[in-house]
Enzyme design. Structure first.
Site, PDB file in Angstrom:
ATOM      1  N   HIS A 146     -21.867 -54.276   4.130  1.00 37.29           N
ATOM      2  CA  HIS A 146     -20.951 -53.002   3.846  1.00 37.29           C
ATOM      3  C   HIS A 146     -20.999 -52.310   5.017  1.00 37.29           C
ATOM      4  O   HIS A 146     -21.784 -52.262   6.130  1.00 37.29           O
ATOM      5  CB  HIS A 146     -20.912 -51.430   2.915  1.00 37.29           C
ATOM      6  CG  HIS A 146     -20.479 -50.579   2.708  1.00 37.29           C
ATOM      7  ND1 HIS A 146     -20.641 -49.460   3.676  1.00 37.29           N
ATOM      8  CD2 HIS A 146     -19.951 -50.575   1.359  1.00 37.29           C
ATOM      9  CE1 HIS A 146     -20.049 -48.392   2.732  1.00 37.29           C
ATOM     10  NE2 HIS A 146     -19.096 -49.005   2.000  1.00 37.29           N
ATOM     11  N   ASP A 223     -30.640 -52.387   2.220  1.00 39.16           N
ATOM     12  CA  ASP A 223     -29.135 -51.566   1.568  1.00 39.16           C
ATOM     13  C   ASP A 223     -29.764 -51.513   0.272  1.00 39.16           C
ATOM     14  O   ASP A 223     -28.693 -52.928  -0.284  1.00 39.16           O
ATOM     15  CB  ASP A 223     -28.280 -51.748   2.666  1.00 39.16           C
ATOM     16  CG  ASP A 223     -26.971 -51.186   1.512  1.00 39.16           C
ATOM     17  OD1 ASP A 223     -27.629 -49.890   0.816  1.00 39.16           O
ATOM     18  OD2 ASP A 223     -25.856 -50.935   1.954  1.00 39.16           O
ATOM     19  N   GLN A 226     -26.290 -50.820  -4.357  1.00 40.49           N
ATOM     20  CA  GLN A 226     -25.928 -51.552  -4.686  1.00 40.49           C
ATOM     21  C   GLN A 226     -27.023 -52.284  -6.027  1.00 40.49           C
ATOM     22  O   GLN A 226     -26.674 -53.224  -6.950  1.00 40.49           O
ATOM     23  CB  GLN A 226     -25.018 -52.838  -4.307  1.00 40.49           C
ATOM     24  CG  GLN A 226     -24.053 -52.734  -3.764  1.00 40.49           C
ATOM     25  CD  GLN A 226     -22.292 -51.356  -5.133  1.00 40.49           C
ATOM     26  OE1 GLN A 226     -23.295 -51.710  -6.273  1.00 40.49           O
ATOM     27  NE2 GLN A 226     -21.616 -50.763  -4.263  1.00 40.49           N
ATOM     28  N   LYS A 249     -24.610 -43.717  -7.527  1.00 39.89           N
ATOM     29  CA  LYS A 249     -24.729 -45.215  -7.373  1.00 39.89           C
ATOM     30  C   LYS A 249     -24.784 -45.729  -9.376  1.00 39.89           C
ATOM     31  O   LYS A 249     -24.982 -46.255  -9.490  1.00 39.89           O
ATOM     32  CB  LYS A 249     -24.412 -45.825  -6.877  1.00 39.89           C
ATOM     33  CG  LYS A 249     -23.194 -45.728  -6.137  1.00 39.89           C
ATOM     34  CD  LYS A 249     -23.269 -47.657  -4.690  1.00 39.89           C
ATOM     35  CE  LYS A 249     -22.274 -46.872  -3.504  1.00 39.89           C
ATOM     36  NZ  LYS A 249     -20.939 -47.224  -3.509  1.00 39.89           N
ATOM     37  N   CYS A 394     -14.527 -51.269   2.058  1.00 37.27           N
ATOM     38  CA  CYS A 394     -15.658 -51.089   2.795  1.00 37.27           C
ATOM     39  C   CYS A 394     -16.674 -52.447   3.489  1.00 37.27           C
ATOM     40  O   CYS A 394     -17.735 -51.996   3.744  1.00 37.27           O
ATOM     41  CB  CYS A 394     -16.604 -49.944   2.849  1.00 37.27           C
ATOM     42  SG  CYS A 394     -15.870 -48.367   2.392  1.00 37.27           S
TER      43      CYS A 394
END
Length: 437
Positions: A146, A223, A226, A249, A394
């Site tokens: 991302h 990261d 997700q 999220k 993104c």
């Protein structure tokens, strides 16, 4: 609802998604001409359960005050609520010390915090030597990042003269690790990667990459935007040095995120932002900084959002992250099979549910083989009440890698049903009929 109270949806015969959906008021609304909402855009932001909405409203109605700075009742109550979420987050991700949890605005700010701290290490004492980056050093990322885990490292490389390198992608949307030992080498200072791709859905082999980074003494940043909302995540098992994720999220409010870092690193890492709360002693000549985590939480924080994040963690914990992950895996497998039956549809990313999450990106052609632009796909689906995401998500380098301008993305969460997947498939057939007239 607290973490000690299992959710009714998982008490009896397994995961009851219809029971879960009752907790999310927005999922019962209609759009356009009284069409039921089919929300398939959870990779962009999740919907919020009543428990989270109630927690944030109750905070403002009963406890609103600034934290850490007052001795009156409201200030003490607000501080207790704020700090309770730190404890909940630590338990949720397997952190050994609550001081390892830093509240940020979102994943983007958390990742920038680490990147700018590495810049600031140049003017900090010897204790921050591990964070210093300069000419001859290398920063390693992946081609599926991302932009929030790409641009900060590009900027760090420009500021310091370091070289940016990346791990490429295979044709089926996996990381190409054939040259891992040469990409991560003795010049590597930091390796930053996504746990689960927001565009490809790929779940990456973090442990293997971290093991190589450790061999060369590089810091590792993950990261988890997700992954933390969808999977059981344990920082000890992953072995990374830093983990970033975002509240919105994972059923929490917008405007709040988390940076987890190993305490021994946070204790010597330079701060990113200066101001109130992050200081120890201030004079006109200079300042010393507070201990972690407050060193990295300058200014009045996002108090109500943190309270809402705590309620979201309670909610997810009551459901049980293994149950959430199992449900989403089943929905993803169902969707991949169903989408395979749509003529002219090409999935960008892993074609099976193995080591992948519930974000499915695809391109579509009409009966003549002409590409249907994702924006047209998204608009026609919206006319049926189906919310998907279109664009490069993104993650433009991924689109460049596969030679496409953009994709349509359907993404799932703990409240997604097979009926919603069926509606998506029926809608895509309708899109093709529209463009094949």
């Amino acid at each position: 609802m607290t973490v000690t109270e299992p959710h009714p949806a998982v008490l009896a015969s397994g995961y009851d998604v219809e029971q879960v959906r009752k907790d999310f008021p927005i999922l019962s609304r209609t759009v356009h001409d009284n069409l039921p909402l089919v929300y398939l855009d959870s990779a962009a932001t999740s919907q919020k359960p009543l428990a989270v909405l109630d927690a944030e409203r109750t905070y403002y109605e009963r406890h609103n005050a600034n934290v850490h700075r007052g001795i009156h009742v409201l200030a003490e109550e607000a501080t207790a609520l704020y700090e309770a979420t730190r404890d909940k987050i630590a338990a949720f991700i397997g952190a050994t010390d609550r001081r390892e949890v830093v509240f940020t605005k979102n994943s983007t700010e958390a990742l920038n915090l680490v990147a700018y701290a590495m810049s600031n290490a140049e003017t900090t004492g010897v204790e921050a030597a591990r964070f210093r980056v300069g000419p001859g050093d290398e920063i390693v990322i992946t081609e599926m990042e991302h932009h929030s885990n790409l641009v900060p490292w590009q900027m760090l490389a420009r500021r310091t003269g370091a070289t940016l390198r990346w791990i490429g992608l295979t044709d089926d949307g996996r990381l190409d690790l054939a040259d891992l030992d040469s990409i991560i080498n003795d010049r590597t200072k930091v390796v930053s990667m996504v746990h689960q791709s927001n565009i490809l859905g790929t779940l990456n082999p973090v442990e293997r990459i971290v093991a190589r980074a450790r061999e060369v003494g590089a810091l590792t940043v993950l990261d988890g935007s997700q992954s933390v909302p969808h999977l059981p995540v344990d920082v000890a098992t992953l072995g990374v040095d830093f983990l970033a994720f975002t509240g919105h999220k994972m059923c929490a409010p917008t405007g709040v995120g988390v940076l987890w870092g190993r305490l021994e690193l946070l204790e010597v890492m330079p701060p990113f932002l200066g101001g109130g709360e992050m200081i120890e002693v201030v004079t006109m000549e200079g300042s010393t900084y507070a201990a972690a985590p407050h060193r990295f939480e300058a200014g009045t924080p996002m108090i109500s959002q943190v309270v809402g994040l705590g309620a979201a963690v309670d909610y997810l914990s009551a459901l049980g992250m293994p149950a959430v992950a199992a449900h989403e895996h089943a929905i993803t497998a169902y969707a991949l099979d169903a989408l395979a039956g749509v003529p002219g549809l090409r999935i960008i990313g892993p074609p099976t549910a193995e080591a992948r999450g519930g974000a499915i990106s695809f391109v579509l052609t009409d009966d003549t083989g002409r590409n249907i632009h994702p924006h047209d796909v998204g608009q026609l689906l919206d006319e049926r009440g189906i919310a998907v995401r279109v664009g490069h998500h993104c993650a433009r380098p991924v689109c460049l890698r596969y030679g496409i301008p953009a994709t349509t993305r359907a993404s799932f969460h703990l409240y997604t049903t097979t009926a919603e997947v069926d509606a998506l498939v029926e809608g895509l057939h309708g899109v093709r009929r529209f463009f094949s007239k």
